[in-house]
Design an enzyme around this catalytic site. Sequence first.
Site, PDB file in Angstrom:
ATOM      1  N   HIS A 419       0.931  -1.230  -0.069  1.00 39.73           N
ATOM      2  CA  HIS A 419       0.110   0.058  -0.080  1.00 39.73           C
ATOM      3  C   HIS A 419       0.942   1.206  -0.057  1.00 39.73           C
ATOM      4  O   HIS A 419       1.448   1.587   1.027  1.00 39.73           O
ATOM      5  CB  HIS A 419      -0.865   0.062   1.274  1.00 39.73           C
ATOM      6  CG  HIS A 419      -1.880  -0.993   1.432  1.00 39.73           C
ATOM      7  ND1 HIS A 419      -2.472  -1.500   2.243  1.00 39.73           N
ATOM      8  CD2 HIS A 419      -2.497  -2.001   0.286  1.00 39.73           C
ATOM      9  CE1 HIS A 419      -3.321  -2.508   2.315  1.00 39.73           C
ATOM     10  NE2 HIS A 419      -2.962  -2.874   1.144  1.00 39.73           N
TER      11      HIS A 419
HETATM   12  C1  LIG Z   1      -0.034  -7.682  -3.801  1.00 38.82           C
HETATM   13  C2  LIG Z   1      -1.013  -6.565  -3.579  1.00 38.82           C
HETATM   14  C3  LIG Z   1      -2.108  -7.020  -2.746  1.00 38.82           C
HETATM   15  C4  LIG Z   1      -2.930  -5.703  -2.465  1.00 38.82           C
HETATM   16  N1  LIG Z   1      -4.195  -6.128  -1.537  1.00 38.82           N
HETATM   17  C5  LIG Z   1      -5.008  -5.181  -1.509  1.00 38.82           C
HETATM   18  C6  LIG Z   1      -6.304  -5.336  -1.238  1.00 38.82           C
HETATM   19  O1  LIG Z   1      -6.627  -6.463  -0.524  1.00 38.82           O
HETATM   20  N2  LIG Z   1      -7.194  -4.162  -0.785  1.00 38.82           N
HETATM   21  C7  LIG Z   1      -7.017  -3.281  -1.375  1.00 38.82           C
HETATM   22  O2  LIG Z   1      -7.953  -2.231  -1.360  1.00 38.82           O
HETATM   23  N3  LIG Z   1      -5.812  -2.707  -2.105  1.00 38.82           N
HETATM   24  C8  LIG Z   1      -4.931  -3.535  -2.287  1.00 38.82           C
HETATM   25  N4  LIG Z   1      -3.619  -3.282  -2.785  1.00 38.82           N
HETATM   26  C9  LIG Z   1      -3.187  -1.782  -3.314  1.00 38.82           C
HETATM   27  C10 LIG Z   1      -3.947  -1.643  -4.436  1.00 38.82           C
HETATM   28  O3  LIG Z   1      -3.934  -2.602  -5.278  1.00 38.82           O
HETATM   29  C11 LIG Z   1      -3.698  -0.295  -5.007  1.00 38.82           C
HETATM   30  O4  LIG Z   1      -3.829   0.573  -3.934  1.00 38.82           O
HETATM   31  C12 LIG Z   1      -4.419  -0.102  -6.278  1.00 38.82           C
HETATM   32  O5  LIG Z   1      -3.904  -0.960  -7.385  1.00 38.82           O
HETATM   33  C13 LIG Z   1      -3.547   1.379  -6.771  1.00 38.82           C
HETATM   34  O6  LIG Z   1      -4.007   1.677  -7.908  1.00 38.82           O
HETATM   35  P1  LIG Z   1      -3.380   2.598  -8.921  1.00 38.82           P
HETATM   36  O7  LIG Z   1      -4.386   3.047 -10.248  1.00 38.82           O
HETATM   37  O8  LIG Z   1      -2.848   3.852  -8.248  1.00 38.82           O
HETATM   38  O9  LIG Z   1      -2.143   1.869  -9.652  1.00 38.82           O
HETATM   39  P2  LIG Z   1      -1.738   0.246 -10.054  1.00 38.82           P
HETATM   40  O10 LIG Z   1      -2.793  -0.563  -9.347  1.00 38.82           O
HETATM   41  O11 LIG Z   1      -0.177   0.277  -9.507  1.00 38.82           O
HETATM   42  O12 LIG Z   1      -1.683   0.628 -11.429  1.00 38.82           O
HETATM   43  C14 LIG Z   1      -0.756   1.391 -12.203  1.00 38.82           C
HETATM   44  C15 LIG Z   1      -0.526   0.777 -13.666  1.00 38.82           C
HETATM   45  O13 LIG Z   1       0.247   1.761 -14.402  1.00 38.82           O
HETATM   46  C16 LIG Z   1       0.939   1.443 -15.170  1.00 38.82           C
HETATM   47  N5  LIG Z   1       2.148   1.991 -15.429  1.00 38.82           N
HETATM   48  C17 LIG Z   1       3.053   2.597 -14.576  1.00 38.82           C
HETATM   49  N6  LIG Z   1       3.782   3.387 -15.223  1.00 38.82           N
HETATM   50  C18 LIG Z   1       3.403   3.617 -16.638  1.00 38.82           C
HETATM   51  C19 LIG Z   1       4.257   3.942 -17.519  1.00 38.82           C
HETATM   52  N7  LIG Z   1       5.248   5.095 -17.595  1.00 38.82           N
HETATM   53  N8  LIG Z   1       3.620   3.775 -18.842  1.00 38.82           N
HETATM   54  C20 LIG Z   1       2.519   2.949 -18.992  1.00 38.82           C
HETATM   55  N9  LIG Z   1       2.334   2.487 -17.867  1.00 38.82           N
HETATM   56  C21 LIG Z   1       2.447   2.717 -16.651  1.00 38.82           C
HETATM   57  C22 LIG Z   1       1.449  -0.135 -14.188  1.00 38.82           C
HETATM   58  O14 LIG Z   1       2.106  -1.026 -15.040  1.00 38.82           O
HETATM   59  C23 LIG Z   1       0.245  -0.407 -13.622  1.00 38.82           C
HETATM   60  O15 LIG Z   1      -0.389  -1.460 -14.363  1.00 38.82           O
HETATM   61  C24 LIG Z   1      -2.706  -4.389  -2.956  1.00 38.82           C
HETATM   62  C25 LIG Z   1      -1.591  -4.289  -3.822  1.00 38.82           C
HETATM   63  C26 LIG Z   1      -0.727  -5.335  -3.963  1.00 38.82           C
HETATM   64  C27 LIG Z   1       0.305  -5.069  -4.799  1.00 38.82           C
END
Ligand SMILES: Cc1cc2nc3c(=O)[nH]c(=O)nc-3n(C[C@H](O)[C@H](O)[C@H](O)COP(=O)(O)OP(=O)(O)OC[C@H]3O[C@@H](n4cnc5c(N)ncnc54)[C@H](O)[C@@H]3O)c2cc1C
Length: 484
Positions: A419
């Site tokens: 997180h």
């Molecule tokens: C193992 C794990 C377990 C978790 N369990 C939970 C849970 O049970 N409940 C919960 O609420 N949260 C959980 N989380 C946290 C939750 O998944 C994240 O808070 C959430 O996914 C964040 O969303 P986001 O859109 O910020 O980014 P992300 O989900 O990180 O997605 C960002 C995406 O952008 C892409 N990207 C990055 N840079 C670039 C670039 N320069 N060009 C193109 N693409 C790019 C990446 O490849 C990625 O696919 C967990 C996280 C992990 C890793």
Amino acid sequence: VRFERMECEVLVIGSGPGGATTACMLAEQGMDVILLEEGSNHSVDSAPSYSLAEMNQKYRNGGLTPALGRTKVTYIEGRCVGGASEINAALYHRPLATTLKEWQLRFQIDDFDPAGMDRWFDEVEAEIGVAPQPNGVGPASELLKKGARKLGWKTTEIQRFWQYQKQKDGTVQGRRRSMSETMIPRAVAAGCRLLPDSRVVRLQMDGPTARSATAIRQPVGGEATRLDLRFQHVFVCGGAVQTPALLRRSGLKQNIGDSLRMHPMIRIAARFDDAFNDPSWGVPVEQVEEFKPRMTLGCSHSSLPHIALWLAGEVEGKLDRLEQWQNIAVFYVAVTGTGTGSVRNLPGFTDPLVRYPLTDEDLAMLGEGLDKLGHLVFEAGAREIYSPVDGLAPVTHPRGLAQYRTGLPTRGVNVTTIHLFSSVPMGQDPRRCAADSWGQLHGVKNVWVNDSALLPDTPGVNPQGTVLAIARRNASHFLERRGA
Ligand SMILES: Cc1cc2nc3c(=O)[nH]c(=O)nc-3n(C[C@H](O)[C@H](O)[C@H](O)COP(=O)(O)OP(=O)(O)OC[C@H]3O[C@@H](n4cnc5c(N)ncnc54)[C@H](O)[C@@H]3O)c2cc1C
């Protein structure tokens, strides 16, 4: 290297919960959207959960990446179409109203009243879907409940982004409600162009306006194409580490990548008399409510490889213990970290340098949590606890837990996080916020952030629900302002 130029009205970079929500809402209102994702496009069931194949397909760097500091903290990021929603435990929480209120006041976020935010959480629950497990919580969660009950602590079952359907033969089948199953197909059906295997290297700035993005598209085993993407607006949604790294590579640095926050986590494996462990239950869903939002106690997925990973390296007779893996489960403590980390780019390296100074307070909270968790698992019938501190012998009696209460060492402690937040904090306070109350970067005309980087501080609960709700709110505001 081939070269291709593409144009769109809105470019969304990153297809995790923030980016997928943004792309879907804008495309469904008729905007011409490209959704670009560095990782590949795999179906939700392309690999068994928590397998090596899944780590290779869907995780950045195949799994753990270290954040540097006095105590090393390893972090995990998803990298695939759908981001971490494809691989996470999918536990769903609304944050406490007091947390949202505090953010509103401390970071001066307009129109962020907790009661007003309910609307966005309602929509997340309705449009993506959350549910409790249909057949009970499973054996490991039952142990957590038993131990907590004996100590007088309350536990609850946390709902998940999951959908269950009764089959003809009477059994119930569940399916993850990740972004590749929900918002992304909707976005594509509304005309959004999805470009997987495409990493944005930088935005080309012309004073306060972003003119284009340079990306490299390289499917696994395929030829590389250099993309020149032209747009009117760009949303950066790469997650709390990659978003500030990309903005900084593009020369945008004001309050960006200076205030990374996290929930540090520590785990113990505990051995019981009976063989109860059955990984087919998936992620255990029970959490102890008593110490939230400061501290969450729960149970982790406990397959044989996970138990092997979380048994401290030094445990004598480790292989003998692993023979009894069905008597063992992994439990965790997650705390609201008090440290402030940073994200920086290093010349010649693709991955940014992430620093997080785990504070004395963090270590004290983790130690306090281990002590509490230890008492809980002993009350539940544990015979032996394997320490997350290198070199410490297994604990076989609650008396042995005192060593955690008096503080953890700064080295040799196995701390991780899943997180991460706050590296591009939102709000009107110009001293500490990088983006305004709606995610638009201060002082920049057409660059928005709409992901976990915006959360101005640690939510103290599983964050995906909050990331989704804030992304909905901000995308909706963008659409309203455009229509005005
Ligand atoms: C193992 C794990 C377990 C978790 N369990 C939970 C849970 O049970 N409940 C919960 O609420 N949260 C959980 N989380 C946290 C939750 O998944 C994240 O808070 C959430 O996914 C964040 O969303 P986001 O859109 O910020 O980014 P992300 O989900 O990180 O997605 C960002 C995406 O952008 C892409 N990207 C990055 N840079 C670039 C670039 N320069 N060009 C193109 N693409 C790019 C990446 O490849 C990625 O696919 C967990 C996280 C992990 C890793």
